[in-house]
Enzyme design. Structure first.
Site, short mmCIF file in Angstrom:
data_model
loop_
_atom_site.label_atom_id
_atom_site.label_comp_id
_atom_site.label_asym_id
_atom_site.label_seq_id
_atom_site.Cartn_x
_atom_site.Cartn_y
_atom_site.Cartn_z
N ASP A 53 9.37 59.42 43.10
CA ASP A 53 10.53 59.44 44.13
C ASP A 53 11.11 61.29 43.65
O ASP A 53 11.11 61.36 42.44
CB ASP A 53 11.71 58.73 43.72
CG ASP A 53 12.87 58.87 44.74
OD1 ASP A 53 12.64 58.75 45.83
OD2 ASP A 53 13.77 59.31 44.28
N GLU A 69 6.90 62.51 46.21
CA GLU A 69 7.70 63.50 47.34
C GLU A 69 7.56 64.82 46.54
O GLU A 69 8.21 64.97 45.46
CB GLU A 69 9.12 62.84 47.50
CG GLU A 69 9.06 61.62 48.20
CD GLU A 69 10.61 61.13 48.29
OE1 GLU A 69 11.23 60.87 49.64
OE2 GLU A 69 11.52 61.24 47.18
#
Ligand code: CA
Length: 683
Positions: free
Chosen positions: A369, A398
């Protein structure tokens, strides 16, 4: 900030970032360069004040248990005193004993208890500058009682399910062979229609033979039947927001980490017994592995749910987090803090935590993340060490942040630096928004919903953002250059847990279209994802048109929004079979899973002189049963004529399944492409 504002601002800031990055990147880079040069030449380059802290290199932080003794060790270099507090239970006041800890080498404190502590609970307190901390778990804690408040002493081998020693992960030959299915543990089974007994639990994903009211498979059987290679679970480590003693009271995705090395208790049948969640998590992994499916964990090392009061910060104030110029917690995550992966003891923590999940739980991959918060050096160290123990481990993240960070862009694991990352992929927002339109402008359309001028974004996505001479990067929506050095660095997708799901996005942005036409758009969108190069990624339920009833950010929405309604599989059975076939075609033909940038550059040929909104290309490969494929994508509302020459077999025609290959020949001359459709020919 409360949880809601935190996550909402994180979402909002992501949108700002996406827009501003392109506008201001050049300016930022120039300013940053000037700043660095000024600092270098003035000799004022500031040293991190935490760099003088000792570094402990041992791998025994936390607890080392045997029936004869339990050794407790924490790292707290600024503490004047430390104590271990032992309990009989995971909650409640029954303190058994307080054991003082002894200062040891390199900032550690240690104590040994010579009686069997199995099934006992514990906390620590440290005294810094004369002030005692709260009672806290240590970051390395591997088992806890309810809500992660106290550590639990566990005999870990005793948590292994039957035959765990023979548990084997499926082998992944190459990262681009992966087809990933993103799933929230609770969403998978909590709906009445799942037919699953252990609703909302890890064990729900171990059940086989489960059926929806129409008699179709659900849960684990469904995932197997769909044909994906990996299931990617939203945060399943111990997070903060859901009360484990009453898990039905409040829902959360789980992006609020509490104890990184402990499974989440609300997904266990008994959150009070520290061993139960561990055993049940392993049973879930084992069940997936038995079906030939790998398990990927979504990990959130970029921030902690608590800031001042987190266990990290109470043990070593400030050390594990970045600070801004005024000394306050910096906030690239928009969640109140950002961790400092560049500092040795947090880098060590991340690495050891990930190694632990692979070794103890047989995890097959990680999704990071807000990976853009982490530094490249740490990510490459992690990748190197994880690949050593699991050569086919899948790592991706990400490649962005949700706010500005004091760490320079040049050293962060952002999309623009993807080519510097080794064995790690990043999500392609270029293809995502190229297909369906901006996730931040709700009315915006993409190629699959009829927006003109998106052809180059789609071509860039088809080639997995690897350099290709026929892509005009100036016309690609976000990235004005090819950012991937290999298709193994690109996650191709158009829907995930964030933002509107495809059904809802299309309902908002293409509201003038009929439901039937929007279904064709969704077929086209997923056709592009599953035929594009790179690592394929789909969001659970998209294969039968899951809706979240228009809710854009469902991180704490109730089950009525988030639960997967398995009746949809019956309602959209033909759609589901189409997606299943796309996955089968992808897995059967290596042409859709090219392994190198060179293979993409040489193998993919885009056809020229096509109408606006139409992309047609060929993949010419060696060694596949079919030497040539022709993929025809019509993103317009019109029937489009294209030229054909020679005979072709038809794998897919106008979003319809023709697999296994019928002996339909495509005659020479003109071929019509239906509106919003994908056709795949082969020969
Ligand atoms: Ca929890």
């Amino acid at each position: 900030m409360n949880g809601k504002r935190k996550i909402l601002s994180r979402y909002a800031d992501k949108s700002i970032i996406t827009f501003t990055v392109n506008l201001f990147n050049s300016m930022k880079r120039i300013l940053l360069l000037m700043f660095i040069l000024t600092q270098l030449f003035s000799g004022k380059a500031q040293k991190d004040p935490f760099s003088k802290y000792p570094v402990y290199s041992g791998n025994d932080l936390g607890i080392t248990y045997s029936p004869q003794r339990s050794v407790f060790k924490i790292w707290a270099p600024t503490a004047r005193a430390a104590e271990l507090r032992l309990y009989h239970t995971g909650t409640g006041p029954q303190l058994a004993v307080i054991v003082p800890m002894v200062k040891s080498k390199n900032g550690t404190w240690v104590t040994t208890v010579f009686t069997d502590q199995n099934n006992k609970f514990y906390t620590f307190r440290v005294n810094i500058n004369g002030v005692w901390s709260d009672e806290i778990t240590d970051p390395y804690v591997k088992a806890t009682g309810v809500n992660g408040k106290r550590g639990a002493v566990i005999d870990h081998p005793a948590t292994n399910p039957v035959n765990w020693e023979n548990d084997r992960s499926p082998v992944l030959q190459h990262p681009t062979d992966a087809v990933i299915y993103e799933l929230h543990v609770r969403d998978a089974s909590i709906h009445e229609s799942s037919g699953i007994k252990h609703k909302g639990k890890f064990l729900g994903l171990t059940e086989t033979g489960t059926r929806n009211p129409a008699g179709q498979s659900t849960g684990l059987d469904h995932i197997k039947e769909l044909g994906v290679t990996h299931v990617h679970l939203l945060p399943s480590f111990d997070y903060n927001s859901v009360d484990e003693s009453n898990p039905d009271a409040k829902y959360n995705w789980g992006y609020d980490p509490l104890n990184y090395n402990v499974p989440e208790g609300s997904y266990a049948t008994n959150p009070y017994d520290g061993a139960v969640r561990i055993k049940e998590f392993k049973q879930m992994v084992q069940a997936f592995h038995q079906q030939g499916i790998g398990v990927i964990m979504d990990v959130v090392y970029n921030h902690t749910a608590l800031t001042e009061k987190s266990n990290f910060n109470q043990l070593v104030p400030g050390y594990y987090y970045r600070q801004d110029k005024t000394g306050k917690f910096s906030n690239a995550t928009a969640c109140g803090n950002e961790t400092a992966s560049e500092r040795p003891m947090f880098r060590k923590f991340m690495l050891e935590s990930l190694l632990y999940w692979v070794k103890e739980y047989h995890i097959d991959g990680f999704r990071f993340d807000l990976m853009g918060v982490h530094d490249i050096e740490t990510m490459n160290l992690i990748s190197g060490e994880l690949h050593k123990i699991k050569p086919d481990i899948l790592l991706y993240g990400e490649g962005w942040t949700a706010g500005v960070s004091p760490l320079p862009d040049a050293v962060r694991a952002i999309k623009a630096n993807a080519s510097k990352l080794k064995g790690i992929a990043v999500f392609s927002d270029d293809i995502r928004d190229g297909i369906k339109g901006s996730v931040f402008e709700h009315a915006d359309k993409g190629f699959a919903s009829g927006k003109k001028g998106m052809e180059q974004s789609i071509k860039s996505g088809i080639t997995a953002s690897c350099p290709h001479p026929q892509v005009d990067y100036e016309k690609v929506n976000y990235s004005k250059s090819a950012w991937a050095a290999s298709p193994a660095q690109t996650v191709s997708y158009c829907e995930c847990h964030d933002n509107h799901v495809l059904v809802d996005k299309l309902a908002i942005s293409a509201k003038e279209a009929s439901p039937e036409q929007r279904e064709q758009m969704q077929r086209l969108a997923l056709s592009i994802v599953l035929t594009s190069q790179g690592i394929s990624f789909i969001h659970a339920g998209t294969e039968f048109m899951r809706s979240k009833k228009g809710v854009e950010n469902s991180y704490e929405s109730p089950d009525s929004i988030n639960a997967i309604d398995w009746r949809l599989k019956a309602d959209h059975l033909d759609f589901y079979k189409y997606i299943q076939s796309l996955i089968a075609i992808r897995r059967f033909h290596a042409a859709f899973r090219l392994q190198t940038a060179d293979a993409i550059k040489e193998g993919i040929r885009f056809e020229e002189n096509l109408p606006e909104g139409v992309v047609v290309y060929r993949i010419i490969t060696k060694g596949d049963g079919h030497s040539s494929f022709r993929v025809c994508l019509n993103g317009t509302a019109d029937i489009v004529d294209i030229q054909t020459e020679g005979n072709w077999n038809t794998l897919l025609r106008d979003n319809r399944v023709l697999f296994p290959y019928p002996e339909i020949k495509q005659p020479e001359g003109k071929m019509q492409l239906a509106p919003f459709s994908c056709t795949i020919l082969s020969r």
